[in-house]
Design an enzyme around this catalytic site. Structure first.
Site, mmCIF file in Angstrom:
data_model
loop_
_atom_site.group_PDB
_atom_site.id
_atom_site.type_symbol
_atom_site.label_atom_id
_atom_site.label_comp_id
_atom_site.label_asym_id
_atom_site.label_seq_id
_atom_site.Cartn_x
_atom_site.Cartn_y
_atom_site.Cartn_z
ATOM 1 N N CYS A 11 27.712 21.155 64.327
ATOM 2 C CA CYS A 11 27.780 20.635 62.960
ATOM 3 C C CYS A 11 26.477 19.920 62.647
ATOM 4 O O CYS A 11 25.493 20.046 63.403
ATOM 5 C CB CYS A 11 29.006 19.758 62.743
ATOM 6 S SG CYS A 11 29.030 18.219 63.673
ATOM 7 N N ARG A 17 32.782 16.558 62.909
ATOM 8 C CA ARG A 17 33.484 17.842 62.998
ATOM 9 C C ARG A 17 33.358 18.541 64.345
ATOM 10 O O ARG A 17 34.355 19.006 64.910
ATOM 11 C CB ARG A 17 33.005 18.795 61.886
ATOM 12 C CG ARG A 17 33.364 18.328 60.497
ATOM 13 C CD ARG A 17 32.588 19.098 59.448
ATOM 14 N NE ARG A 17 31.150 18.804 59.537
ATOM 15 C CZ ARG A 17 30.206 19.419 58.857
ATOM 16 N NH1 ARG A 17 30.544 20.414 58.031
ATOM 17 N NH2 ARG A 17 28.949 19.068 59.000
ATOM 18 N N ASP A 130 32.562 18.475 55.407
ATOM 19 C CA ASP A 130 32.057 17.346 56.197
ATOM 20 C C ASP A 130 32.753 16.054 55.775
ATOM 21 O O ASP A 130 32.530 15.549 54.669
ATOM 22 C CB ASP A 130 30.548 17.222 55.987
ATOM 23 C CG ASP A 130 29.907 16.293 57.005
ATOM 24 O OD1 ASP A 130 30.637 15.467 57.588
ATOM 25 O OD2 ASP A 130 28.689 16.406 57.216
#
Ligand code: 4NP
Length: 156
Positions: A11, A17, A130
């Site tokens: 990520c 994440r 996100d």
């Protein structure tokens, strides 16, 4: 015994994440008695969360969510995705399209066939949003979980 399948989650910051995906998949494969089949890590396309060579821990809200599911984040520190990882992993699972572009830039075109979006394993074309920006950690968690369930089913 066959060689373990090596998965790197990717990520932007490696504090929300991709650690979610790494730690949740480790928990899932452990529960399934399949932990010897996998090597699982996660990394960032940016160096925002590595200071003087030391990675930041998992972000507070992500850690709280994972701990509420019985998953510890102890020991996980952010690391940056590097070119050398290209030879060390079989699959790079990205959270969004920008991660795919940046991972391809870092790993080179010769590794492009190993770089995919996690949600493609759930038969979806979308991104894992996100939560650093959306603040919706539960939504990101459920998206990650769906992708991982599809991934594990594909690796039976
Ligand atoms: P992640 O979220 O990519 O899911 O880890 C982010 C966390 C921190 C930053 C960016 C994204 N940051 O710029 O610090």
């Amino acid at each position: 015994m066959t060689k373990p399948y090596r998965i790197m989650f990717v990520c932007l910051g490696n504090i929300c994440r991709s650690p979610m995906a790494e730690l949740l998949l480790k928990d899932m494969v452990k529960r399934a008695g399949r932990e010897n089949e996998f090597i699982i890590e996660s990394s960032a396309t940016s160096d925002e969360n590595v200071f003087n060579g030391v990675g930041a821990p998992v972000y507070y809200h992500t850690r709280a969510l994972l701990e509420s599911k019985g998953i510890s984040c102890a020991g996980k520190r952010a690391q940056v995705l590097e070119k050398r990882h290209g030879a060390q992993f079989d699959l790079f699972l990205c959270m969004d399209g920008a991660n795919v572009r940046n991972a391809t830039r870092i790993l080179g075109a010769e590794n492009a066939h190993k770089i995919k979006k996690l949600l493609s394993y759930a038969g979806e074309s979308g991104d894992v949003a996100d939560p650093w920006y959306t603040r919706d950690f539960e939504r990101s968690y459920s998206d990650v979980k769906r992708g991982l369930e599809g991934l594990l089913a594909s690796l039976q």
